[in-house]
Design an enzyme around this catalytic site. Structure first.
Site, short mmCIF file in Angstrom:
data_model
loop_
_atom_site.label_atom_id
_atom_site.label_comp_id
_atom_site.label_asym_id
_atom_site.label_seq_id
_atom_site.Cartn_x
_atom_site.Cartn_y
_atom_site.Cartn_z
CG ASP A 200 5.69 -0.43 12.56
OD1 ASP A 200 6.42 0.56 12.41
OD2 ASP A 200 5.42 -1.24 11.65
CG HIS A 205 2.37 2.72 9.16
ND1 HIS A 205 1.95 2.10 8.01
CD2 HIS A 205 3.55 2.14 9.50
CE1 HIS A 205 2.84 1.16 7.67
NE2 HIS A 205 3.80 1.17 8.56
#
Length: 307
Positions: A200, A205
């Site tokens: 991911d 993030h």
């Protein structure tokens, strides 16, 4: 309109082949915080290939393909800004234990698109099977801000009972005080950077500028990282470290966690009732909060089905 719900729901399923090795499993386990202390035998079952036990939530990253959030946005009829997207929830049903190494055929399709007024909620179902049959079924629930208001189905509103509240379990399926546990899990500063190597790569993030554009002060931890950390805590605390006892796992992402914070995991195991059929799942009800932000909710409506 960027979201065409009818077109998205009518789209053909997407199929692909995936494969994984023990190295992928080890990397995933490290990404969710395994290996502390490094020489603890209970941690070595997650970090040493010679005795490797696969935490079932590895299924969400197996094959290092696009996670459910990104895949849902690749469906025809869905053309939205990634900065408006949040992972709303995840469910997983295990048909068999996940092997440390394997190959599988994976089929994904959008099964629901709900109109939440100011947002849309998309549900992507993924089924994985190998030569011996079904392995797992998972559903990713994806919240897209600004894409509601088309007078569509608002979707279900049922909310599972959190720990500490009366459940809807039958009277012959009580809990007892020994089944209540609370553990605190530190999130390392670099944990999101390590976890993203399992597939991911959403810049939310890792990239501070992207995170600010999405409305956050700084990069947030992956919801599926919190999901994996929480399942590991339940397995280690209430299931004697036996990953094969996990049958299902469902969670709602009620808020974000940040690297450097501490997660407080409250869990409660129910006992199987006398009327339950042999082999029926026994639920563990869980909630996760961020300690440093006054126990702000992170995971709610969370249930692990155990054998």
């Amino acid at each position: 309109m960027p979201l065409d719900a009818a077109k998205a729901l009518a789209a053909e399923p997407h199929s692909r082949e995936i494969a994984w090795t023990p190295k992928d499993v080890l990397l995933y386990h490290l990404g969710i915080g395994a290996g502390r202390p490094a020489t603890d035998p209970r941690e070595l079952r997650y970090t040493l290939e010679s005795r490797l036990h696969v935490l079932p939530s590895f299924a969400t990253v197996a094959g290092a393909g696009a996670p459910g959030v990104i895949e849902a946005l690749s469906v025809p009829g869905v053309d939205v800004d990634l900065a408006r997207v949040l992972h709303a929830g995840q469910s997983l049903r295990l048909h068999r234990p996940v092997p440390p190494e394997g190959r599988a055929a994976v089929t994904s399709r959008l099964t629901a698109a709900y109109d939440k007024g100011t947002a849309a909620l998309l549900v992507l179902r993924t089924d994985a099977a190998d030569a011996d049959g079904p392995l797992w079924t998972e559903e990713a629930r994806v919240f897209v801000r600004g894409e509601g208001g088309w007078s569509g189905d608002p979707g279900p509103t049922h909310r599972p009972t959190p720990p500490g509240e009366p459940s809807d379990a039958p009277s012959d399926a009580p809990t007892d005080s020994s089944s209540y546990r609370t553990v605190e899990l530190p999130v390392r500063e670099e944990q999101a950077l390590l976890y993203r190597l399992s597939g991911d790569l959403n810049p939310l993030h890792a990239d501070p500028a992207f995170a600010r554009a999405a409305g956050f002060d700084r990069p947030v931890l992956h919801g599926l990282c919190t999901y994996g950390m929480t399942l590991k805590a339940v397995v280690d605390t209430l299931l004697d470290g036996d990953v094969t006892r996990v049958r299902s796992y469902d969670a709602r992402f009620a808020g974000v966690a940040y690297p450097g914070e501490t997660l407080r995991v409250r869990m409660r195991r129910e006992r199987a009732g006398a009327a339950a059929p042999p082999g029926a799942d026994v639920p563990v009800r869980v909630e996760v909060t961020a300690v440093e932000r006054g126990d702000a909710p992170v995971l709610t409506e969370t249930v692990v089905g155990c054998g």
